[in-house]
Design a protein around this motif. Sequence first.
Motif, PDB file in Angstrom:
ATOM      1  N   PRO A 189      11.136  44.976  43.419  1.00 51.86           N
ATOM      2  CA  PRO A 189      10.398  44.782  44.531  1.00 51.86           C
ATOM      3  C   PRO A 189      10.418  46.449  44.951  1.00 51.86           C
ATOM      4  N   ALA A 190       9.327  47.245  44.481  1.00 55.70           N
ATOM      5  CA  ALA A 190       8.244  48.124  44.646  1.00 55.70           C
ATOM      6  C   ALA A 190       7.444  48.169  43.918  1.00 55.70           C
ATOM      7  N   GLU A 191       6.637  48.668  44.126  1.00 51.86           N
ATOM      8  CA  GLU A 191       5.325  49.234  43.972  1.00 51.86           C
ATOM      9  C   GLU A 191       5.943  50.002  42.092  1.00 51.86           C
ATOM     10  N   GLY A 192       4.959  50.511  41.405  1.00 51.59           N
ATOM     11  CA  GLY A 192       4.834  50.595  40.536  1.00 51.59           C
ATOM     12  C   GLY A 192       5.643  52.109  39.709  1.00 51.59           C
ATOM     13  N   GLU A 193       4.799  52.802  41.385  1.00 46.31           N
ATOM     14  CA  GLU A 193       5.119  54.931  40.737  1.00 46.31           C
ATOM     15  C   GLU A 193       6.459  54.379  41.407  1.00 46.31           C
ATOM     16  N   VAL A 194       6.938  53.888  43.149  1.00 52.27           N
ATOM     17  CA  VAL A 194       8.425  53.666  43.174  1.00 52.27           C
ATOM     18  C   VAL A 194       9.048  53.793  42.549  1.00 52.27           C
ATOM     19  N   MET A 195       8.869  52.478  41.307  1.00 55.76           N
ATOM     20  CA  MET A 195       9.894  52.179  40.486  1.00 55.76           C
ATOM     21  C   MET A 195      10.346  52.489  39.812  1.00 55.76           C
ATOM     22  N   LEU A 196       9.247  53.588  39.310  1.00 60.25           N
ATOM     23  CA  LEU A 196       9.898  54.404  37.818  1.00 60.25           C
ATOM     24  C   LEU A 196      10.494  55.816  38.830  1.00 60.25           C
ATOM     25  N   ASN A 197      10.640  56.387  39.493  1.00 62.78           N
ATOM     26  CA  ASN A 197      10.972  57.246  40.439  1.00 62.78           C
ATOM     27  C   ASN A 197      12.683  56.869  41.062  1.00 62.78           C
TER      28      ASN A 197
END
Length: 280
Positions: A189-197
């Motif tokens: 539900p979020a872009e990869g960069e956001v998800m990883l954070n």
Amino acid sequence: TYDMMDFMGVPTPLCSYVWVTVNGADWGLFLAVEEPEESFARRNYGADHGQLYKPDYRSLNDENADVALKYIDDNPDSYPGIFDNAKFEPSGTDRERLIEALEILASGENLETAVNVDEVLRYFTVQVFVMNWDSYLGYTGHNYFLYEEDGILSILPWDYNLAFGTYALGMTNPIKDPDILINYPINTPAEGEVMLNRPLYHNLMQNSEYFALYHEYFSFFLSDYFESGHFQETLRQTEELISPWVQRDPTAFCSGADHQLAVDTLEQVCLLRAESIRGQ
């Protein structure tokens, strides 16, 4: 959205519609929402409740790792976004417990010793359904409450005025791209960069047991809240309750006809969203 959270058993602020007058003059229809403070904590967790925080960023340009619930180090001063926004003054022991929970969360192992996994998964089920990106899963990473008791973290709902895909920062345009929003993926539900954070979501979903339970909660939510007709009944009851007051509101920012269109559109969006997620 609070009704959906309550339906899923997530501790939720009380809310009500109110008609406000100022010095005898009508001011209009408002939604009164309880601020999660002492009475909220006592009602949901008892007199010996734990600690309650509203993590928030200092500037969008900062890393805001603490607000994202990332482990930084063992120094409480490294977490101003959390501890400076405590509802009750935390002791040194309170701070140590929370930091230890974040360290366990960061490890991705033994998460049940630091996270109320069941509650967090139920929270994210509704959060992802309503596409609220001005939130922990969005670019800002805020607009939630964090509850800690005995070293166990829970996430609580807050601030849904930009739900249903209406938060635009870095996201798609809900008017031009409704299909993208309605079909927005529940697993990413979020872009990869956001998800990883966002370890409270990402690290839980790395666990196959928790991932499967997340899907089970979605299936229950769809069947018992939407496919059962409960959602439509609740929506129309609310419409009947507030529509006369909408018509009277001297400070309304839309016409009565636009309000009716919004209600009908919200019903359509939610039912299509439920259909899409059932397919997912």
